[in-house]
Scaffold this active site. Structure first.
Site, short mmCIF file in Angstrom:
data_model
loop_
_atom_site.label_atom_id
_atom_site.label_comp_id
_atom_site.label_asym_id
_atom_site.label_seq_id
_atom_site.Cartn_x
_atom_site.Cartn_y
_atom_site.Cartn_z
CE LYS A 124 42.87 39.89 -78.61
NZ LYS A 124 42.41 39.17 -79.73
CB SER A 160 40.30 43.22 -76.39
OG SER A 160 39.86 43.43 -74.94
CE1 TYR A 212 42.77 38.13 -75.50
CE2 TYR A 212 42.23 39.82 -73.78
CZ TYR A 212 42.08 38.81 -75.18
OH TYR A 212 40.78 39.40 -75.88
P1 NAD Z 1 36.24 31.98 -79.10
O1 NAD Z 1 37.42 31.54 -78.17
O2 NAD Z 1 34.95 31.72 -79.21
O3 NAD Z 1 37.01 32.11 -80.47
C1 NAD Z 1 38.19 32.05 -80.97
C2 NAD Z 1 38.25 30.93 -82.00
O4 NAD Z 1 39.49 31.22 -82.45
C3 NAD Z 1 38.03 29.67 -81.36
O5 NAD Z 1 37.00 28.95 -82.26
C4 NAD Z 1 39.48 28.91 -81.44
O6 NAD Z 1 39.47 27.51 -81.56
C5 NAD Z 1 40.11 29.75 -82.60
N1 NAD Z 1 41.69 29.49 -82.63
C6 NAD Z 1 42.43 29.94 -81.36
N2 NAD Z 1 43.69 29.81 -81.85
C7 NAD Z 1 43.60 29.45 -83.12
C8 NAD Z 1 44.61 29.08 -84.12
N3 NAD Z 1 46.01 29.28 -83.90
N4 NAD Z 1 44.39 28.74 -85.31
C9 NAD Z 1 42.98 28.61 -85.80
N5 NAD Z 1 41.90 28.91 -84.97
C10 NAD Z 1 42.29 29.41 -83.61
O7 NAD Z 1 36.32 33.69 -78.64
P2 NAD Z 1 35.51 34.76 -79.10
O8 NAD Z 1 34.69 35.54 -77.67
O9 NAD Z 1 34.66 34.52 -80.35
O10 NAD Z 1 36.54 35.85 -79.57
C11 NAD Z 1 37.14 36.14 -80.71
C12 NAD Z 1 38.05 37.34 -80.86
O11 NAD Z 1 37.71 38.16 -80.19
C13 NAD Z 1 39.53 36.65 -80.07
O12 NAD Z 1 40.43 37.25 -80.92
C14 NAD Z 1 39.15 37.50 -78.73
O13 NAD Z 1 40.61 37.50 -78.20
C15 NAD Z 1 38.61 38.79 -79.24
N6 NAD Z 1 37.91 39.35 -78.14
C16 NAD Z 1 36.93 38.70 -77.19
C17 NAD Z 1 36.33 39.33 -76.21
C18 NAD Z 1 35.31 38.56 -75.33
O14 NAD Z 1 34.89 38.88 -74.40
N7 NAD Z 1 34.71 37.35 -76.01
C19 NAD Z 1 36.42 40.46 -76.00
C20 NAD Z 1 37.25 41.20 -76.64
C21 NAD Z 1 38.00 40.70 -77.62
C1 UD1 Z 2 37.72 40.40 -68.66
C2 UD1 Z 2 39.02 40.27 -68.93
C3 UD1 Z 2 39.41 41.09 -70.06
C4 UD1 Z 2 38.40 40.96 -71.34
C5 UD1 Z 2 37.17 41.01 -70.83
C6 UD1 Z 2 35.96 40.58 -71.86
C7 UD1 Z 2 40.00 39.89 -66.55
C8 UD1 Z 2 41.08 40.60 -65.78
N1 UD1 Z 2 39.91 40.95 -67.86
O1 UD1 Z 2 37.29 41.75 -68.21
O2 UD1 Z 2 40.69 41.09 -70.46
O3 UD1 Z 2 38.89 41.70 -72.50
O4 UD1 Z 2 37.00 39.92 -69.72
O5 UD1 Z 2 36.03 39.06 -72.12
O6 UD1 Z 2 39.95 38.87 -66.69
N2 UD1 Z 2 32.74 39.54 -61.90
C9 UD1 Z 2 32.33 39.07 -60.84
N3 UD1 Z 2 32.17 37.57 -60.85
C10 UD1 Z 2 32.44 36.79 -61.57
C11 UD1 Z 2 32.80 37.29 -62.74
C12 UD1 Z 2 33.09 38.59 -63.03
O7 UD1 Z 2 31.78 39.70 -59.89
O8 UD1 Z 2 32.39 35.58 -61.58
C13 UD1 Z 2 32.64 40.98 -62.08
C14 UD1 Z 2 33.85 41.60 -62.47
O9 UD1 Z 2 34.62 41.74 -61.18
C15 UD1 Z 2 34.03 42.74 -63.22
C16 UD1 Z 2 32.71 42.37 -64.36
O10 UD1 Z 2 31.88 41.22 -63.22
O11 UD1 Z 2 33.33 43.91 -62.48
C17 UD1 Z 2 32.84 41.99 -65.42
O12 UD1 Z 2 33.83 40.87 -65.41
P1 UD1 Z 2 34.23 39.90 -66.61
O13 UD1 Z 2 33.03 39.43 -67.36
O14 UD1 Z 2 35.42 38.90 -66.32
O15 UD1 Z 2 34.99 41.13 -67.81
P2 UD1 Z 2 35.91 42.11 -67.42
O16 UD1 Z 2 36.67 42.04 -66.12
O17 UD1 Z 2 35.62 43.46 -67.86
#
Ligand code: NAD
Ligand code: UD1
Length: 336
Positions: free
Chosen positions: A151, A123, A147
Site C-alpha cells: 500500500k 488502508s 501487505y
Molecule cells: P477482496 O479480496 O474481496 O477484493 C479484492 C478483489 O481483487 C478480489 O475479488 C480478487 O479476486 C481481486 N484480485 C486480486 N488480485 C487481482 C489481480 N491480479 N487481477 C485482478 N483481480 C485481482 O477484498 P476487499 O475487502 O474488497 O478489498 C478491496 C481493496 O481494499 C483491496 O485492495 C484491499 O487491500 C483494500 N482494503 C481492504 C480492507 C478490508 O479490510 N477489507 C481494508 C483496507 C483496504
Molecule cells: C487487520 C490487518 C490490517 C488491515 C485490517 C483491515 C493485521 C495485523 N492487520 O487489522 O492490515 O488493514 O485488518 O482489514 O492483520 N480480534 C480478535 N479476535 C479475532 C480477530 C481480531 O480479538 O479473531 C481483534 C484484534 O486483536 C483487533 C480487532 O479485533 O483488536 C480487529 O482485528 P481485525 O479485524 O483483524 O483488524 P485489524 O487488526 O485492525
C-alpha cells in the site's frame, strides 16, 4: 460518467458497483476471481436492475488492460489486490508482484489511453504502529508487514507520478475497518478459509462454524482492555467512493484521505452488538495478544468531510444487523 472498477466482484468492489449503478454511472468491472465469485456480480445486476459488464481479467495481463482501457473511461476505481496480512508475510514477492506491479500495469494502460482519474484502495495500515488516535493524514507512514508495504509503495508511485506529470487526479482512500453488508443480505464479505478479521469470525461463530471467538488480549490500555478499532459500514465506504468520484477533479495530483467513522469500538463491544443482532449470545474466550496489533486506532475523518462532503451514517448496530442478515442467509458465502 463511465467508470472502470477493478476487483469488481470482491467485497468492497461489488458494493461500490451497486452504489455506482444506483446513482446512474455506467460501470464496467473486472476481476481475476482469485478471491471472489462472479455470483456477486449477478446479484449486483439483480439488485440494481441495471446492466453491468464484467470481464475475467488479471492486472498482470498488460495486453488485456491496454485493450480494455482503450475503450475509454472517465475514471478508474482500483480495488483489485491481495489483502491477507499473514499470507503476505509468507509470500512477500507474490504480494509485490500482484499489488505493486499490477497497479503499475494499470497506470501504464491508463496513461496510454489518456485516462488520468484514479481512486485507489489504500488502508490505515500505512500508519504503522499508532500511539495516539484519532489519526489524521499527516501521521508518519510505515509498513508493519509486506501487505502494508504494497500500500505504501502504490501510494508513493502515485505521489511520484503526479509530481512528474501534470493532469492526474488521484484519490488515495485510506480505509479503516470495513464491515457489514448490503441491507438486502444478497451481497457481502465471503472470506476464503478461516477469517483473521474480527467481524467475519464473530458472525461465523454465530452460525456455528467456530466454537468461540478468540479475543486477542484483554490487557490493553483501553476502557475494557480489548483492542479498539474504527469499524466502517461497507455501504458508507462504497458511498465514500462515489463522493470521491464526484470530487475527483478537485484532487490536484495525488492526495490521501481517511475513510473512517472517527470513533472506535472494542472487541467486546463488537461481540455484544453482534450477539444482539443475532439474537443469541456469541461465545468468546480471552486469549493472549496477537503479535503486531495496536491497542487502539481510529480515524480523524475531518478531511473527508471537508474535501468530499462525506461522513459515515451507519453505526455499529446497523453494521452488525446487516452483516448478520448476509451471514444468516448465506452461511457458506457465495458457495452455498
Ligand atoms: P477482496 O479480496 O474481496 O477484493 C479484492 C478483489 O481483487 C478480489 O475479488 C480478487 O479476486 C481481486 N484480485 C486480486 N488480485 C487481482 C489481480 N491480479 N487481477 C485482478 N483481480 C485481482 O477484498 P476487499 O475487502 O474488497 O478489498 C478491496 C481493496 O481494499 C483491496 O485492495 C484491499 O487491500 C483494500 N482494503 C481492504 C480492507 C478490508 O479490510 N477489507 C481494508 C483496507 C483496504
Ligand atoms: C487487520 C490487518 C490490517 C488491515 C485490517 C483491515 C493485521 C495485523 N492487520 O487489522 O492490515 O488493514 O485488518 O482489514 O492483520 N480480534 C480478535 N479476535 C479475532 C480477530 C481480531 O480479538 O479473531 C481483534 C484484534 O486483536 C483487533 C480487532 O479485533 O483488536 C480487529 O482485528 P481485525 O479485524 O483483524 O483488524 P485489524 O487488526 O485492525
Amino acid at each position: 460518467m463511465r467508470v472502470l472498477v477493478t476487483g469488481a466482484s470482491g467485497y468492497i468492489g461489488s458494493q461500490t458497483c451497486l452504489e455506482l449503478l444506483k446513482a446512474g454511472f455506467e460501470v464496467v468491472g473486472f476481476d481475476n476471481l482469485s478471491n471472489s465469485s462472479e455470483v456477486s456480480i449477478t446479484r449486483v445486476r439483480e439488485l440494481s436492475g441495471k446492466p453491468l459488464r464484467f470481464e475475467k481479467l488479471d492486472l498482470l495481463d498488460k495486453a488485456g488492460l491496454n485493450r480494455l482501457l482503450k475503450e475509454g473511461f472517465d475514471a478508474v476505481i482500483h480495488f483489485a489486490g491481495l489483502k491477507a496480512v499473514g499470507e503476505s508475510v509468507e509470500k512477500p514477492e507474490l504480494y509485490r508482484k500482484n499489488n505493486v506491479e499490477g497497479t503499475a500495469n494499470l497506470i501504464a494502460a491508463m496513461k496510454e489511453a489518456g485516462c488520468r482519474r484514479l481512486i485507489f484502495s489504500s488502508s490505515c495500515t500505512v500508519y504503522g504502529e499508532v500511539k495516539k488516535s484519532p489519526v489524521d493524514e499527516s501521521h508518519p507512514r510505515s509498513a508493519v508487514n509486506p501487505y502494508g508495504g504494497t500500500k505504501l509503495a502504490v501510494e508513493d508511485m502515485c505521489f511520484a507520478l503526479a509530481r512528474a506529470e501534470q493532469g492526474w487526479h488521484i484519490a488515495l482512500l485510506r480505509y479503516f475497518n470495513p464491515v457489514g453488508a448490503d441491507a438486502s443480505g444478497r451481497i457481502g464479505e465471503d472470506p476464503r478459509g478461516t477469517p483473521n478479521n474480527l467481524m467475519p469470525y464473530v458472525m461465523q461463530t454465530a452460525v456455528g462454524r467456530h466454537a468461540a471467538v478468540r479475543v486477542w488480549g484483554s490487557d490493553y490500555p483501553t476502557p475494557d482492555g480489548t483492542g479498539v478499532r474504527d469499524y466502517i459500514h461497507v455501504v458508507d465506504l462504497a458511498l465514500g467512493h462515489l463522493a470521491a468520484l464526484n470530487k475527483i477533479d478537485d484532487f490536484a495530483g495525488a492526495e490521501a484521505v481517511n475513510l473512517g467513522a472517527g470513533r472506535g469500538y472494542s472487541v467486546l463491544e463488537v461481540i455484544a452488538a453482534a450477539s444482539k443482532a443475532a439474537g443469541k449470545k456469541i461465545p468468546y474466550e480471552i486469549c493472549p495478544r496477537r503479535p503486531g496489533d495496536s491497542a487502539a486506532i481510529w480515524a480523524d475523518p475531518a478531511l473527508a468531510k471537508k474535501k468530499l462532503g462525506w461522513a459515515t451514517r451507519r453505526g455499529l448496530e446497523e453494521m452488525c444487523a446487516d452483516h448478520w442478515r448476509w451471514q444468516r442467509a448465506n452461511p457458506d458465502g457465495y458457495g452455498a
